[in-house]
Design an enzyme around this catalytic site. Structure first.
Site, PDB file in Angstrom:
ATOM      1  N   THR A 188      11.188   2.544  11.864  1.00 48.61           N
ATOM      2  CA  THR A 188       9.753   2.559  12.149  1.00 48.61           C
ATOM      3  C   THR A 188       9.554   2.665  13.660  1.00 48.61           C
ATOM      4  O   THR A 188      10.368   2.173  14.433  1.00 48.61           O
ATOM      5  CB  THR A 188       9.133   1.253  11.625  1.00 48.61           C
ATOM      6  OG1 THR A 188       9.239   1.233  10.218  1.00 48.61           O
ATOM      7  CG2 THR A 188       7.670   1.127  12.038  1.00 48.61           C
ATOM      8  N   ARG A 216       4.384   2.088  -2.682  1.00 45.61           N
ATOM      9  CA  ARG A 216       4.660   0.866  -1.914  1.00 45.61           C
ATOM     10  C   ARG A 216       4.107   0.989  -0.500  1.00 45.61           C
ATOM     11  O   ARG A 216       4.234   2.017   0.147  1.00 45.61           O
ATOM     12  CB  ARG A 216       6.162   0.616  -1.867  1.00 45.61           C
ATOM     13  CG  ARG A 216       6.567  -0.632  -1.038  1.00 45.61           C
ATOM     14  CD  ARG A 216       6.908  -0.286   0.399  1.00 45.61           C
ATOM     15  NE  ARG A 216       7.393  -1.442   1.153  1.00 45.61           N
ATOM     16  CZ  ARG A 216       7.654  -1.431   2.453  1.00 45.61           C
ATOM     17  NH1 ARG A 216       7.467  -0.323   3.140  1.00 45.61           N
ATOM     18  NH2 ARG A 216       8.103  -2.518   3.064  1.00 45.61           N
ATOM     19  N   GLY A 218       3.994  -1.210   3.213  1.00 45.06           N
ATOM     20  CA  GLY A 218       4.523  -2.344   3.954  1.00 45.06           C
ATOM     21  C   GLY A 218       3.540  -2.878   4.968  1.00 45.06           C
ATOM     22  O   GLY A 218       2.323  -2.727   4.836  1.00 45.06           O
ATOM     23  N   ASP A 219       4.066  -3.466   6.033  1.00 48.82           N
ATOM     24  CA  ASP A 219       3.212  -4.114   7.026  1.00 48.82           C
ATOM     25  C   ASP A 219       2.581  -3.148   8.021  1.00 48.82           C
ATOM     26  O   ASP A 219       1.547  -3.446   8.616  1.00 48.82           O
ATOM     27  CB  ASP A 219       4.011  -5.164   7.795  1.00 48.82           C
ATOM     28  CG  ASP A 219       5.157  -4.550   8.601  1.00 48.82           C
ATOM     29  OD1 ASP A 219       5.967  -3.824   8.003  1.00 48.82           O
ATOM     30  OD2 ASP A 219       5.240  -4.804   9.819  1.00 48.82           O
ATOM     31  N   THR A 239       8.449  -4.182  13.437  1.00 47.11           N
ATOM     32  CA  THR A 239       9.350  -3.339  12.667  1.00 47.11           C
ATOM     33  C   THR A 239      10.321  -4.226  11.906  1.00 47.11           C
ATOM     34  O   THR A 239      10.796  -5.230  12.435  1.00 47.11           O
ATOM     35  CB  THR A 239      10.131  -2.365  13.572  1.00 47.11           C
ATOM     36  OG1 THR A 239      11.063  -1.623  12.782  1.00 47.11           O
ATOM     37  CG2 THR A 239      10.884  -3.087  14.675  1.00 47.11           C
ATOM     38  N   GLY A 240      10.588  -3.874  10.669  1.00 46.08           N
ATOM     39  CA  GLY A 240      11.526  -4.677   9.901  1.00 46.08           C
ATOM     40  C   GLY A 240      11.178  -4.704   8.432  1.00 46.08           C
ATOM     41  O   GLY A 240      10.550  -3.777   7.896  1.00 46.08           O
TER      42      GLY A 240
END
Length: 324
Positions: A188, A216, A218-219, A239-240
């Site tokens: 990311t 899906r 994510g954050d 990021t992660g």
């Protein structure tokens, strides 16, 4: 010596302004994702390629900020460059879903007024960060997803791609063919900046986690989880492992610790990344700048692509790195 009330008020005001003064002329941080970095082990030439890409991103941001332009402009330009670079998991080079398709997310936030925009699960927008900026500036909304976001982007002349396969690279095509995406990751991308006027901005863009299920999210496109900026505290890009960054509302969590606990940015970020999260439940990192220009780039994974550039009274400072 006697002081009148007017003098005391002016003295208090001067001390207050001094204590909150911007300590650096401008600052810009970047990240290109955090993870195991196993693909770079014993590959110094590959590391140099990443260093070069990160340094190019810093050059773009530095040119904008040094000329006195706004932080938001620098962030968009840097993230756009990273989206166009196939080394990273954003734009071209994005990782794929279990169905072998590409679904991209991005967000942007302006610390001046807390205005924000984001897009998620888009398949035909060349640069999702540009669409996120359009949502922020040209709509009453914060987050738009899927075909609705794409229609909005077309209506506002955001560049599109006709075929979703545009986002593939030889590497990602190989993942699809071998059905090994689950063990492969790029990174990311994100950028945070403090401009000469004292304004903060943050932006993040991603192709999502490898081998993710269709739909899906994510954050990255969630304001407060993967991206946040407030002139009264800090600018953050994460990021992660997105699911954990969502659960811990990491980006806003950091801002809140600065505002309500009066923690310094390094201590607050260290607590979140190394104590609230862990490599086993929330591997990743973040980049963040506070309103004075102090910054931090912590991570709990084996490595994170990251870099900084800033100018202060001693001149220009810049660096890029991958490992601790």
């Amino acid at each position: 010596m006697l002081y009148n009330k007017g003098f005391l008020f002016l003295l208090f005001l001067w001390v207050s302004l001094l204590s909150t003064a911007q300590e650096r002329e401008y600052v810009l941080l970047i990240h290109g994702g955090a993870g195991s970095m196993t693909a770079l082990e014993g590959e110094p030439k590959k590391e140099v390629i990443y260093y070069s890409a990160l340094d190019s991103a810093l050059t773009i941001g530095n040119e904008i900020l040094s000329s006195g332009k706004d932080a938001i402009e620098a962030v968009v330009a840097v993230v756009t460059y990273l989206e166009n670079n196939p080394l990273f998991n954003a734009g071209v080079g994005a990782t794929c879903t279990t169905e072998g398709t590409f679904e991209l997310d991005a967000s942007i936030m302006d610390g001046r007024d807390l205005s924000a925009g984001a897009v998620a699960s888009v398949k035909h927008i060349k640069n999702p960060i540009m669409a996120a900026l359009a949502v922020k500036e040209k709509s009453p909304h914060v987050l738009m997803v899927g075909t609705g976001a794409e229609d909005f982007a077309r209506d506002h002349q955001i560049e599109m791609v006709s075929d979703n396969i545009y986002f593939a690279t030889p590497k990602t095509l190989k993942w699809i063919e071998e059905l090994k995406a689950k063990s492969k990751k790029n990174g990311t991308v994100g950028c945070v900046a403090l401009d000469k006027k004292g304004n903060l901005a943050a932006g993040t863009s991603t192709g999502g986690t490898a081998n993710k299920l269709k739909g899906r999210i994510g954050d990255t496109p969630l304001i407060g989880a993967g991206t946040y900026a407030d002139n009264n505290s800090c600018a953050v890009s994460c990021t992660g492992h997105g699911e954990y960054f969502i659960r811990h509302v990491v980006a806003y969590n950091l801002s809140a610790r600065l505002k309500y606990l009066n923690e310094d940015i390094e201590k607050a970020a260290h607590h979140i990344i190394h104590e609230e999260l862990s490599p086993h439940a929330g591997m990743g990192g973040l980049i963040a700048i506070d309103k004075k220009g102090n910054f931090t780039l912590p991570f709990n994974s084996p490595g994170m692509f990251r870099g900084f550039v800033y100018k202060d009274k001693d001149g220009l400072h810049r660096a890029v790195g991958i490992h601790p």
